[in-house]
Scaffold this active site. Sequence first.
Site, PDB file in Angstrom:
ATOM      1  NE  ARG A  88      -4.407   0.066   2.410  1.00  0.00           N
ATOM      2  CZ  ARG A  88      -5.267  -0.946   2.481  1.00  0.00           C
ATOM      3  NH1 ARG A  88      -4.832  -2.182   2.475  1.00  0.00           N
ATOM      4  NH2 ARG A  88      -6.556  -0.712   2.552  1.00  0.00           N
ATOM      5  NE  ARG A 122     -16.220  -2.837   2.069  1.00  0.00           N
ATOM      6  CZ  ARG A 122     -14.962  -2.562   1.766  1.00  0.00           C
ATOM      7  NH1 ARG A 122     -14.416  -3.073   0.679  1.00  0.00           N
ATOM      8  NH2 ARG A 122     -14.252  -1.777   2.525  1.00  0.00           N
ATOM      9  NE  ARG A 153     -13.636  -2.950   6.026  1.00  0.00           N
ATOM     10  CZ  ARG A 153     -12.632  -2.922   5.171  1.00  0.00           C
ATOM     11  NH1 ARG A 153     -12.557  -3.819   4.217  1.00  0.00           N
ATOM     12  NH2 ARG A 153     -11.690  -2.005   5.238  1.00  0.00           N
ATOM     13  NE  ARG A 164     -11.099   2.484   4.674  1.00  0.00           N
ATOM     14  CZ  ARG A 164     -12.221   1.815   4.359  1.00  0.00           C
ATOM     15  NH1 ARG A 164     -13.373   2.196   4.848  1.00  0.00           N
ATOM     16  NH2 ARG A 164     -12.166   0.771   3.574  1.00  0.00           N
TER      17      ARG A 164
HETATM   18  P1  AMP Z   1      -8.536  -3.289   3.825  1.00  0.00           P
HETATM   19  O1  AMP Z   1      -9.374  -4.420   4.301  1.00  0.00           O
HETATM   20  O2  AMP Z   1      -7.536  -3.716   2.784  1.00  0.00           O
HETATM   21  O3  AMP Z   1      -9.351  -2.109   3.378  1.00  0.00           O
HETATM   22  O4  AMP Z   1      -7.666  -2.795   5.086  1.00  0.00           O
HETATM   23  C1  AMP Z   1      -8.297  -2.304   6.250  1.00  0.00           C
HETATM   24  C2  AMP Z   1      -7.316  -1.457   7.052  1.00  0.00           C
HETATM   25  O5  AMP Z   1      -6.191  -2.253   7.471  1.00  0.00           O
HETATM   26  C3  AMP Z   1      -6.692  -0.281   6.315  1.00  0.00           C
HETATM   27  O6  AMP Z   1      -7.525   0.862   6.290  1.00  0.00           O
HETATM   28  C4  AMP Z   1      -5.415  -0.059   7.138  1.00  0.00           C
HETATM   29  O7  AMP Z   1      -5.706   0.576   8.351  1.00  0.00           O
HETATM   30  C5  AMP Z   1      -5.008  -1.490   7.456  1.00  0.00           C
HETATM   31  N1  AMP Z   1      -4.108  -2.041   6.395  1.00  0.00           N
HETATM   32  C6  AMP Z   1      -4.359  -3.120   5.611  1.00  0.00           C
HETATM   33  N2  AMP Z   1      -3.340  -3.356   4.775  1.00  0.00           N
HETATM   34  C7  AMP Z   1      -2.419  -2.392   5.021  1.00  0.00           C
HETATM   35  C8  AMP Z   1      -1.152  -2.064   4.467  1.00  0.00           C
HETATM   36  N3  AMP Z   1      -0.621  -2.801   3.460  1.00  0.00           N
HETATM   37  N4  AMP Z   1      -0.485  -1.001   4.970  1.00  0.00           N
HETATM   38  C9  AMP Z   1      -0.996  -0.260   5.976  1.00  0.00           C
HETATM   39  N5  AMP Z   1      -2.190  -0.487   6.527  1.00  0.00           N
HETATM   40  C10 AMP Z   1      -2.903  -1.541   6.069  1.00  0.00           C
END
Ligand code: AMP
Length: 208
Positions: A88, A122, A153, A164
């Site tokens: 990310r 979602r 969520r 985000r």
């Molecule tokens: P997601 O389910 O991919 O939307 O991830 C949910 C949350 O997890 C994100 O908003 C971040 O807070 C954290 N997160 C997930 N993957 C990463 C990553 N590669 N780097 C930093 N934070 C992450």
Amino acid sequence: MKIVMLGIMGAGKGTQAKNLSGYLKVPHISTGEIFRIAVEEKTELGLKAQEIMKKGEYVPDDIVTGIVKQRISRDDVDNGYILDGFPRTINQAEELSKIDDLDHVFYITIPDEEVLRRLMGRRSCEVCNAQYNIHLDESGPTCKKCGGKIIMREDDNEETIKIRLKNYLDQTEPLIDYYRKKNILDEIDGNRSIEEVFNSLKELVSSG
Ligand code: AMP
């Protein structure tokens, strides 16, 4: 087959990563999911991640990278993996490049106005984590697969989505150019049915 899924929140990375994981028989590794499980289990990592995720911020690179390195050193990834939500940041991508050569980076695009609509629609099952979207499924109060409670969520609310989104634009969007320059990026129109997007992805993985 080592694949990274890129795209803004709500683009369909998770859905298609699951599809590809079944098709290619390689694990789907979602860092967001790893954190959500840790939060639920109240582990040390979960306690750290919870506050960060609630605010819509990114978990620090060293923590995420450490988790991914550990996960992809396991035996079940001998034939590859689908990474969803990682890398990310450029720093995370650089760390990944030190351990693995990727076969594909799939960048799924959707129009800006779709992002909020999809995220607000979602839903997931609290028990088995089945994913639903009220714009696509008739999602009732209970899960069609296991009868568990259907929830939203915690970070899918307008205030957190704004943060985000900013983090995505500042820190993650630069990865598109980063991988484009490496000639491994394919752009896929995500503003189509799940099946149509999956068909495009299948074609791309089959053509090498
Ligand atoms: P997601 O389910 O991919 O939307 O991830 C949910 C949350 O997890 C994100 O908003 C971040 O807070 C954290 N997160 C997930 N993957 C990463 C990553 N590669 N780097 C930093 N934070 C992450």
